[in-house]
Write an enzyme that holds these catalytic residues in place. Structure first.
Site, mmCIF file in Angstrom:
data_model
loop_
_atom_site.group_PDB
_atom_site.id
_atom_site.type_symbol
_atom_site.label_atom_id
_atom_site.label_comp_id
_atom_site.label_asym_id
_atom_site.label_seq_id
_atom_site.Cartn_x
_atom_site.Cartn_y
_atom_site.Cartn_z
ATOM 1 N N SER A 215 23.676 29.279 75.402
ATOM 2 C CA SER A 215 24.819 29.379 74.495
ATOM 3 C C SER A 215 26.026 30.012 75.163
ATOM 4 O O SER A 215 25.886 30.881 76.038
ATOM 5 C CB SER A 215 24.406 30.251 73.309
ATOM 6 O OG SER A 215 25.514 30.585 72.535
ATOM 7 N N TYR B 149 21.541 37.923 69.801
ATOM 8 C CA TYR B 149 21.339 36.491 69.980
ATOM 9 C C TYR B 149 21.772 36.066 71.384
ATOM 10 O O TYR B 149 21.007 35.426 72.123
ATOM 11 C CB TYR B 149 22.126 35.697 68.918
ATOM 12 C CG TYR B 149 22.197 34.232 69.237
ATOM 13 C CD1 TYR B 149 21.072 33.429 69.142
ATOM 14 C CD2 TYR B 149 23.391 33.649 69.679
ATOM 15 C CE1 TYR B 149 21.123 32.085 69.482
ATOM 16 C CE2 TYR B 149 23.456 32.312 70.013
ATOM 17 C CZ TYR B 149 22.321 31.535 69.925
ATOM 18 O OH TYR B 149 22.380 30.209 70.274
ATOM 19 N N LYS C 201 19.605 34.708 74.878
ATOM 20 C CA LYS C 201 19.896 33.470 75.621
ATOM 21 C C LYS C 201 20.114 33.771 77.104
ATOM 22 O O LYS C 201 19.665 33.007 77.974
ATOM 23 C CB LYS C 201 21.111 32.762 75.008
ATOM 24 C CG LYS C 201 20.820 32.146 73.647
ATOM 25 C CD LYS C 201 19.773 31.045 73.762
ATOM 26 C CE LYS C 201 19.343 30.456 72.453
ATOM 27 N NZ LYS C 201 18.305 29.431 72.586
HETATM 28 C C1 WQD Z 1 34.239 29.778 64.414
HETATM 29 C C2 WQD Z 1 35.560 30.398 64.047
HETATM 30 C C3 WQD Z 1 35.342 32.438 62.796
HETATM 31 C C4 WQD Z 1 33.705 30.788 59.153
HETATM 32 C C5 WQD Z 1 28.865 30.856 66.809
HETATM 33 C C6 WQD Z 1 27.999 31.641 67.707
HETATM 34 C C7 WQD Z 1 27.945 30.997 69.051
HETATM 35 C C8 WQD Z 1 27.591 29.528 68.972
HETATM 36 C C9 WQD Z 1 28.383 28.826 67.958
HETATM 37 C C10 WQD Z 1 25.284 28.859 69.355
HETATM 38 C C11 WQD Z 1 35.567 31.921 64.208
HETATM 39 C C12 WQD Z 1 36.033 31.378 61.994
HETATM 40 C C13 WQD Z 1 34.196 30.970 60.422
HETATM 41 C C14 WQD Z 1 34.606 30.856 58.053
HETATM 42 C C15 WQD Z 1 36.407 31.272 59.589
HETATM 43 N N1 WQD Z 1 26.229 29.299 68.596
HETATM 44 N N2 WQD Z 1 35.522 31.224 60.635
HETATM 45 N N3 WQD Z 1 35.929 31.089 58.327
HETATM 46 O O1 WQD Z 1 31.341 32.531 65.934
HETATM 47 O O2 WQD Z 1 32.609 30.816 67.296
HETATM 48 O O3 WQD Z 1 30.179 30.827 67.342
HETATM 49 O O4 WQD Z 1 28.369 29.540 66.727
HETATM 50 O O5 WQD Z 1 24.917 29.240 70.372
HETATM 51 O O6 WQD Z 1 27.046 31.691 69.778
HETATM 52 O O7 WQD Z 1 28.544 32.941 67.822
HETATM 53 O O8 WQD Z 1 31.257 30.056 65.312
HETATM 54 O O9 WQD Z 1 31.541 28.678 63.325
HETATM 55 O O10 WQD Z 1 30.911 31.106 63.032
HETATM 56 O O11 WQD Z 1 33.199 30.526 63.795
HETATM 57 O O12 WQD Z 1 37.606 31.524 59.762
HETATM 58 O O13 WQD Z 1 34.227 30.710 56.894
HETATM 59 O O14 WQD Z 1 35.775 30.175 62.655
HETATM 60 O O15 WQD Z 1 35.901 33.696 62.548
HETATM 61 O O16 WQD Z 1 36.825 32.290 64.645
HETATM 62 P P1 WQD Z 1 31.413 31.166 66.470
HETATM 63 P P2 WQD Z 1 31.656 30.074 63.787
#
Ligand code: WQD
Length: 317
Positions: A118, A142, A146
């Site tokens: 990841s 997490y 990884k």
């Molecule tokens: C994306 C952006 C949120 C929800 C995670 C894991 C990473 C990887 C992918 C696998 C961020 C913003 C989110 C909402 C928002 N996983 N957001 N409103 O955190 O980039 O990555 O998933 O390995 O390890 O950390 O993904 O989809 O949670 O967020 O504004 O309701 O969307 O703050 O900036 P993230 P995410």
């Protein structure tokens, strides 16, 4: 080729199974059915938790019965927030599961492994595009599991394992509705579910040093990601292996507001946004440097953000 795919009933795993079968590979899936759905695949499924005590015996028998040429290991817990609250569970399941798998592979003489890693291994990188050699430090259990997993894979070269780590960026979309991401854990499925309920999607922070103040991520279509696994298996077949770790992304960033704008286009709905303060631990920008995977594996993402969002929206309708 005969492939063992762990976690093959999950959202990403089932896309890998589908593409592997389309490419002519024979597939057996191992999955603990904790979040996976048997309806997502059409192949033999062995129900076992890889971190459980019986896992070694089950794998031993399975690997004796089938002569797998390679394993694609996706089975893992993947919720960042949950990993902060239950770190021991993440270490037991993600590290323990991989340890059992490697022990079984060593005993059975299976020497090719693609490991699902990841971009969470990078923590909060301070570069525009993150290359694989960036000395990142994961900021949650997490991501730590990884990174440790990658080290375990690399240490197994002592007994001849050829291992390859794929560092996923933000995976979304679907190839067919039956394989859609049904969990509301990431921006696109969370926002779509909120809109369907008549609620406003949340935006966590618009004061970041980015193009429009919201966080920027590299969204990669799950079908493109699945294809990267098959390219990885093919690469492991070559005698010479230059690199063990590859980013899987598009190299193109999209902000939260841009993603939500695409959801407006795909849905034809003009919804309000629910502005919130920053979510702790979010890096402002996380975009893959994709030069290594493009040059070495000839990988190129075919789907753009529009297609990712449209496929996710259409599958939810
Ligand atoms: C994306 C952006 C949120 C929800 C995670 C894991 C990473 C990887 C992918 C696998 C961020 C913003 C989110 C909402 C928002 N996983 N957001 N409103 O955190 O980039 O990555 O998933 O390995 O390890 O950390 O993904 O989809 O949670 O967020 O504004 O309701 O969307 O703050 O900036 P993230 P995410």
């Amino acid at each position: 080729m005969k492939l063992l795919i762990t976690g093959g009933l999950g959202y990403i795993g089932s896309h890998v199974v589908l593409q592997a079968q389309r490419a002519g590979h024979e597939v057996v899936v191992v999955d603990d059915l904790s979040t996976g759905l048997t309806s997502r695949v059409d192949c033999q499924v062995v129900d076992v938790d890889l971190a459980s005590e019986k896992a070694l015996d089950v794998l031993h028998n399975l690997m004796n019965e089938h002569h797998f040429e390679a394993v694609i290991h996706l089975a893992a817990r993947k919720q960042v927030g949950q990993s902060v609250e239950q770190p021991e569970r993440y270490f037991k399941d993600n590290i323990g599961g991989l340890a059992n798998l490697l022990l079984a592979m060593k005993e059975a003489g299976i020497k090719k492994l693609v490991f699902s890693s990841s971009a969470a291994t990078y923590g909060i990188p301070e570069v525009e595009l993150v290359p694989e050699d960036y000395p990142g430090i994961p900021i949650n259990p997490y991501g730590q599991t990884k990174l440790i997993g990658e080290w375990m894979v690399s240490n197994a070269s002592i007994w001849g394992l050829k291992g390859l780590n794929l560092r996923y960026f933000n995976v979304a979309g679907c190839e067919i509705p039956a394989l859609a991401d049904t969990a509301e854990l990431n921006l696109i499925p969370i926002a779509i579910a909120a809109i369907k309920r008549g609620q406003s999607p949340k935006v966590f922070g618009v004061d970041y040093p980015t193009i429009d103040g919201s966080c920027v991520r590299d969204y990669v279509h799950v079908g493109d990601l699945a294809n990267a696994h098959l390219l990885a298996v093919a690469y492991l077949e070559q005698s010479r292996q230059e690199h063990a770790t590859f980013n899987v992304g598009t190299g193109i960033g999209a902000s939260v507001l841009e993603v939500l704008a695409e959801i407006r286009v795909a849905s034809g709905l003009d919804f309000e946004l629910d502005m919130h303060p920053r979510r702790p631990g979010d890096p402002p920008k996380l975009i893959a440097d994709t030069s290594r995977i493009e040059n070495i594996l000839s990988f190129k993402a075919r789907h753009d953000l529009k297609e990712i969002v449209k496929s996710a929206w259409d599958a939810s309708s």
